[in-house]
Motif scaffolding. Structure first.
Motif, short mmCIF file in Angstrom:
data_model
loop_
_atom_site.label_atom_id
_atom_site.label_comp_id
_atom_site.label_asym_id
_atom_site.label_seq_id
_atom_site.Cartn_x
_atom_site.Cartn_y
_atom_site.Cartn_z
N PHE A 1 10.10 -29.79 12.49
CA PHE A 1 11.44 -29.99 13.05
C PHE A 1 11.51 -31.25 13.93
O PHE A 1 12.54 -31.53 14.55
CB PHE A 1 11.88 -28.77 13.88
N GLY A 2 10.40 -31.97 14.02
CA GLY A 2 10.38 -33.15 14.88
C GLY A 2 10.01 -32.81 16.32
O GLY A 2 10.45 -33.48 17.25
N GLY A 3 9.22 -31.77 16.47
CA GLY A 3 8.76 -31.37 17.80
C GLY A 3 9.86 -30.73 18.62
O GLY A 3 10.93 -30.39 18.11
N ALA A 4 9.60 -30.55 19.92
CA ALA A 4 10.55 -29.89 20.82
C ALA A 4 11.88 -30.64 20.83
O ALA A 4 12.96 -30.03 20.82
CB ALA A 4 9.97 -29.83 22.23
N TYR A 5 11.82 -31.95 20.81
CA TYR A 5 13.02 -32.78 20.81
C TYR A 5 13.84 -32.55 19.54
O TYR A 5 15.07 -32.45 19.58
CB TYR A 5 12.58 -34.25 20.92
N SER B 1 1.57 -23.37 10.96
CA SER B 1 1.33 -23.93 12.30
C SER B 1 2.03 -25.27 12.48
O SER B 1 2.19 -25.75 13.59
CB SER B 1 -0.17 -24.07 12.56
N SER B 2 2.50 -25.87 11.37
CA SER B 2 3.21 -27.14 11.46
C SER B 2 4.71 -26.98 11.69
O SER B 2 5.44 -27.97 11.70
CB SER B 2 3.01 -27.92 10.14
N LEU C 1 9.09 -20.38 16.10
CA LEU C 1 8.39 -21.31 15.19
C LEU C 1 6.91 -21.44 15.57
O LEU C 1 6.18 -22.22 14.97
CB LEU C 1 9.06 -22.69 15.21
N GLY C 2 6.48 -20.70 16.59
CA GLY C 2 5.08 -20.72 16.96
C GLY C 2 4.76 -21.67 18.10
O GLY C 2 3.60 -21.90 18.44
N ASN D 1 17.64 -31.10 19.07
CA ASN D 1 18.68 -31.78 18.29
C ASN D 1 19.27 -30.86 17.23
O ASN D 1 20.49 -30.87 16.99
CB ASN D 1 18.10 -33.03 17.60
N TRP D 2 18.40 -30.07 16.62
CA TRP D 2 18.89 -29.12 15.61
C TRP D 2 19.84 -28.11 16.25
O TRP D 2 20.90 -27.80 15.69
CB TRP D 2 17.71 -28.40 14.93
#
Ligand code: HEM
Length: 130
Positions: free
Chosen positions: A19-23, A13-14, A67-68, A27-28
């Motif tokens: 990935f640093g959230g939606a932002y 769930s993390s 990613l959920g 970026n990825w």
């Protein structure tokens, strides 16, 4: 142990937070396309048939979903989007390499990167048609 997202087997769930959230996911994806467009084995396919800005936006939605995170995906199915491209396993693996390079560039933890690769892996059989 770790708690899992409901619909996606094996994805913690993390995962979006890793990935640093939606932002961070966005970026990825930006980095992913940077590495894709540097790779002469595959960049010509994207130049001829793709639209990088559109694909960055849609991939950001798709990757958050797998990613959920929330499902905001507005694009075509993976089979419809890739059916006519005749993508080979070698070309698919070149995109996977770009994905790992994008993780490294954004200092995503290796286990978190593997979660995303695993979450996208089931699409392989509809994307690789040649
Ligand atoms: C798991 C791997 C992949 C994912 C998650 C993915 C994801 C996507 C997404 C979300 C779109 C946009 C669909 C739309 O426009 O509605 C797309 C389109 C596209 N993908 Fe992929 N893709 C993958 C692998 C590949 C590979 C390996 C290639 C080529 C080497 C590729 C080339 C393209 C191209 C050229 C388009 C644009 C098609 C068009 O607009 O007609 N993709 N992909």
């Amino acid at each position: 142990g770790e708690s899992k997202t409901k619909p996606i087997m094996g994805i913690p769930s993390s995962a979006v937070a890793d990935f640093g959230g939606a932002y961070g996911v966005h970026n990825w994806v930006e980095s992913l396309f940077y590495y894709i467009m540097l790779d002469n084995r595959i960049n010509y396919i994207f130049k001829e048939f793709g639209n990088v800005d559109r694909q960055i936006a849609l991939n950001t939605q798709l990757e958050q979903m797998v990613l959920g995170g929330p499902n905001n995906y507005q694009g075509a199915s993976m089979s419809a989007a890739h059916a006519d491209l005749g993508i080979t396993m070698t070309q698919f693996n070149a995109v996977v390499e770009a994905a790992y390079n994008a993780c490294e560039r954004n200092e995503i933890k290796y286990y978190a990167c593997n979660d995303l690769i695993a979450a996208l892996a089931p699409f392989t059989r509809v994307i690789v048609t040649k």
